[in-house]
Design a protein around this motif. Structure first.
Motif, PDB file in Angstrom:
ATOM      1  N   GLU A  35       0.902  -1.020   0.100  1.00 18.98           N
ATOM      2  CA  GLU A  35       0.069  -0.026  -0.114  1.00 18.98           C
ATOM      3  C   GLU A  35       0.950   1.157   0.020  1.00 18.98           C
ATOM      4  O   GLU A  35       0.248   2.328  -0.686  1.00 18.98           O
ATOM      5  CB  GLU A  35      -0.956  -0.061   1.176  1.00 18.98           C
ATOM      6  CG  GLU A  35      -2.036  -1.162   1.160  1.00 18.98           C
ATOM      7  CD  GLU A  35      -3.043  -1.050   0.066  1.00 18.98           C
ATOM      8  OE1 GLU A  35      -3.422   0.108  -0.596  1.00 18.98           O
ATOM      9  OE2 GLU A  35      -3.611  -1.911  -0.549  1.00 18.98           O
ATOM     10  N   GLN A  36       1.936   1.304   0.832  1.00 16.14           N
ATOM     11  CA  GLN A  36       2.747   2.462   0.906  1.00 16.14           C
ATOM     12  C   GLN A  36       3.475   2.717  -0.462  1.00 16.14           C
ATOM     13  O   GLN A  36       3.595   3.718  -1.078  1.00 16.14           O
ATOM     14  CB  GLN A  36       3.893   2.169   1.908  1.00 16.14           C
ATOM     15  CG  GLN A  36       3.635   2.496   3.315  1.00 16.14           C
ATOM     16  CD  GLN A  36       4.457   1.945   4.396  1.00 16.14           C
ATOM     17  OE1 GLN A  36       5.760   1.773   4.038  1.00 16.14           O
ATOM     18  NE2 GLN A  36       3.962   1.670   5.564  1.00 16.14           N
ATOM     19  N   ALA A  37       3.959   1.519  -1.069  1.00 16.45           N
ATOM     20  CA  ALA A  37       4.607   1.496  -2.402  1.00 16.45           C
ATOM     21  C   ALA A  37       3.639   2.107  -3.518  1.00 16.45           C
ATOM     22  O   ALA A  37       4.052   2.835  -4.516  1.00 16.45           O
ATOM     23  CB  ALA A  37       5.116   0.397  -3.085  1.00 16.45           C
ATOM     24  N   LEU A  38       2.346   1.731  -3.417  1.00 15.70           N
ATOM     25  CA  LEU A  38       1.331   2.268  -4.234  1.00 15.70           C
ATOM     26  C   LEU A  38       1.094   3.396  -4.329  1.00 15.70           C
ATOM     27  O   LEU A  38       0.928   4.360  -5.375  1.00 15.70           O
ATOM     28  CB  LEU A  38       0.072   1.378  -4.198  1.00 15.70           C
ATOM     29  CG  LEU A  38      -1.117   1.859  -4.848  1.00 15.70           C
ATOM     30  CD1 LEU A  38      -0.934   1.400  -6.462  1.00 15.70           C
ATOM     31  CD2 LEU A  38      -2.480   1.108  -4.365  1.00 15.70           C
ATOM     32  N   ALA A  39       1.199   3.902  -2.982  1.00  8.08           N
ATOM     33  CA  ALA A  39       1.140   5.460  -2.777  1.00  8.08           C
ATOM     34  C   ALA A  39       2.041   6.171  -3.258  1.00  8.08           C
ATOM     35  O   ALA A  39       1.883   7.363  -3.985  1.00  8.08           O
ATOM     36  CB  ALA A  39       0.848   5.800  -1.191  1.00  8.08           C
ATOM     37  N   VAL A  40       3.430   5.826  -3.190  1.00 13.35           N
ATOM     38  CA  VAL A  40       4.672   6.563  -4.036  1.00 13.35           C
ATOM     39  C   VAL A  40       4.352   6.531  -5.349  1.00 13.35           C
ATOM     40  O   VAL A  40       4.497   7.444  -6.004  1.00 13.35           O
ATOM     41  CB  VAL A  40       5.884   5.616  -3.514  1.00 13.35           C
ATOM     42  CG1 VAL A  40       6.864   6.221  -4.409  1.00 13.35           C
ATOM     43  CG2 VAL A  40       6.086   5.841  -2.258  1.00 13.35           C
ATOM     44  N   GLN A  41       3.838   5.291  -6.032  1.00 11.38           N
ATOM     45  CA  GLN A  41       3.664   5.411  -7.647  1.00 11.38           C
ATOM     46  C   GLN A  41       2.578   6.291  -7.698  1.00 11.38           C
ATOM     47  O   GLN A  41       2.541   6.794  -8.922  1.00 11.38           O
ATOM     48  CB  GLN A  41       3.213   4.013  -7.879  1.00 11.38           C
ATOM     49  CG  GLN A  41       4.510   2.941  -8.014  1.00 11.38           C
ATOM     50  CD  GLN A  41       4.031   1.675  -8.492  1.00 11.38           C
ATOM     51  OE1 GLN A  41       3.063   1.316  -8.477  1.00 11.38           O
ATOM     52  NE2 GLN A  41       5.256   0.733  -8.702  1.00 11.38           N
ATOM     53  N   MET A  42       1.632   6.221  -7.199  1.00  8.53           N
ATOM     54  CA  MET A  42       0.125   7.221  -7.620  1.00  8.53           C
ATOM     55  C   MET A  42       0.642   8.663  -7.605  1.00  8.53           C
ATOM     56  O   MET A  42       0.320   9.511  -8.345  1.00  8.53           O
ATOM     57  CB  MET A  42      -0.967   7.102  -6.547  1.00  8.53           C
ATOM     58  CG  MET A  42      -1.523   5.567  -6.979  1.00  8.53           C
ATOM     59  SD  MET A  42      -2.988   5.466  -5.949  1.00  8.53           S
ATOM     60  CE  MET A  42      -4.074   4.689  -7.069  1.00  8.53           C
ATOM     61  N   ALA A  43       1.582   8.776  -6.313  1.00 11.86           N
ATOM     62  CA  ALA A  43       1.999  10.232  -6.433  1.00 11.86           C
ATOM     63  C   ALA A  43       2.941  10.824  -7.667  1.00 11.86           C
ATOM     64  O   ALA A  43       2.816  12.024  -7.872  1.00 11.86           O
ATOM     65  CB  ALA A  43       2.680  10.430  -5.098  1.00 11.86           C
ATOM     66  N   ALA A  44       3.606   9.833  -8.025  1.00 13.03           N
ATOM     67  CA  ALA A  44       4.425  10.030  -9.167  1.00 13.03           C
ATOM     68  C   ALA A  44       3.859   9.988 -10.482  1.00 13.03           C
ATOM     69  O   ALA A  44       4.453  10.302 -11.537  1.00 13.03           O
ATOM     70  CB  ALA A  44       5.783   9.285  -8.820  1.00 13.03           C
ATOM     71  N   ALA A  45       2.857   9.315 -10.649  1.00 16.59           N
ATOM     72  CA  ALA A  45       2.175   8.994 -12.001  1.00 16.59           C
ATOM     73  C   ALA A  45       1.615  10.330 -12.744  1.00 16.59           C
ATOM     74  O   ALA A  45       1.375  11.155 -12.105  1.00 16.59           O
ATOM     75  CB  ALA A  45       0.893   8.127 -11.689  1.00 16.59           C
ATOM     76  N   PRO A  46       1.887  10.268 -13.920  1.00 20.14           N
ATOM     77  CA  PRO A  46       1.151  11.383 -14.583  1.00 20.14           C
ATOM     78  C   PRO A  46      -0.082  11.433 -14.634  1.00 20.14           C
ATOM     79  O   PRO A  46      -0.837  10.260 -14.673  1.00 20.14           O
ATOM     80  CB  PRO A  46       1.975  11.291 -16.116  1.00 20.14           C
ATOM     81  CG  PRO A  46       2.098   9.521 -16.150  1.00 20.14           C
ATOM     82  CD  PRO A  46       2.511   9.189 -15.002  1.00 20.14           C
ATOM     83  N   VAL A  47      -0.822  12.668 -14.719  1.00 17.63           N
ATOM     84  CA  VAL A  47      -2.344  12.711 -14.314  1.00 17.63           C
ATOM     85  C   VAL A  47      -2.759  13.773 -15.636  1.00 17.63           C
ATOM     86  O   VAL A  47      -2.967  14.839 -15.273  1.00 17.63           O
ATOM     87  CB  VAL A  47      -2.551  13.278 -13.081  1.00 17.63           C
ATOM     88  CG1 VAL A  47      -4.014  13.270 -12.956  1.00 17.63           C
ATOM     89  CG2 VAL A  47      -1.948  12.523 -11.960  1.00 17.63           C
ATOM     90  N   ARG A  48      -2.818  13.208 -16.654  1.00 13.74           N
ATOM     91  CA  ARG A  48      -3.517  14.006 -17.606  1.00 13.74           C
ATOM     92  C   ARG A  48      -5.068  13.682 -17.592  1.00 13.74           C
ATOM     93  O   ARG A  48      -5.790  14.531 -17.525  1.00 13.74           O
ATOM     94  CB  ARG A  48      -3.027  13.559 -19.025  1.00 13.74           C
ATOM     95  CG  ARG A  48      -3.709  14.289 -20.096  1.00 13.74           C
ATOM     96  CD  ARG A  48      -2.833  14.278 -21.420  1.00 13.74           C
ATOM     97  NE  ARG A  48      -3.605  14.675 -22.602  1.00 13.74           N
ATOM     98  CZ  ARG A  48      -3.352  14.326 -23.975  1.00 13.74           C
ATOM     99  NH1 ARG A  48      -2.268  13.854 -23.962  1.00 13.74           N
ATOM    100  NH2 ARG A  48      -4.052  15.000 -24.798  1.00 13.74           N
ATOM    101  N   THR A  49      -5.576  12.054 -17.679  1.00 17.22           N
ATOM    102  CA  THR A  49      -6.773  11.945 -17.556  1.00 17.22           C
ATOM    103  C   THR A  49      -7.156  11.107 -16.405  1.00 17.22           C
ATOM    104  O   THR A  49      -8.141  11.163 -15.932  1.00 17.22           O
ATOM    105  CB  THR A  49      -7.310  10.787 -18.676  1.00 17.22           C
ATOM    106  OG1 THR A  49      -6.621   9.800 -18.693  1.00 17.22           O
ATOM    107  CG2 THR A  49      -7.100  11.417 -20.089  1.00 17.22           C
TER     108      THR A  49
END
Length: 156
Positions: A35-49
């Protein structure tokens, strides 16, 4: 890029010999780590859509004490998030001749055709799934917490 794990057979033999209570606690810790690793990935993910960010998941196999974070099913068939690989690794500049057929009412007509040269620019990769340096820090914190709790419970 997946790297082979050193001493994998010894590690698997050790994990097989772990007591059920410690195994359960280790599975919980791995779930928290995922869950912590997922939060790190989501924070760094590009957010166009937001589709790439929202498609990130955690897959946990408790019996094998294994956690996969990111896109565990991306290699299986035609995935609509295939462009995540291009976002992660980058794209070289290039061009390709493309021929499009005229489609009307579900039938493909041979003529008229449209042929043109499709060109695209180079784009650098934006690493949001593979963040091993951040994951190493999370792993060390979880390991320390797990072993301190196990040793406290055993009275060592």
């Amino acid at each position: 890029m997946t790297q082979p794990v050193e001493n994998l057979s010894a590690t698997l033999a050790f994990l097989a010999s772990v007591e059920p209570a410690a195994r359960k606690r280790l599975a919980e810790e791995l779930g928290d780590l995922g869950e912590q690793a997922l939060a790190v990935q989501m924070a760094a993910a590009p957010v166009r859509t937001g589709r790439l960010r929202d498609a990130l998941t955690v897959a946990q196999a408790i019996s094998g004490l294994r956690v996969r974070v990111g896109y565990p099913d991306l290699k299986s068939g035609r995935d609509p998030r295939f462009y995540a690989i291009m976002q992660e690794g980058g794209v070289k500049a290039g061009e390709k001749t493309v021929t499009r057929l005229n489609r009307r009412k579900g039938r493909t007509k041979v003529f008229p055709r449209t042929t043109y040269v499709m060109r695209w620019k180079a784009r650098a990769g934006r690493h949001f799934v593979h963040q091993e340096s951040r994951f190493d820090q999370l792993l060390i914190a979880v390991q320390d917490r797990f072993w301190s709790e196990v040793l406290n419970d055993t009275g060592a």
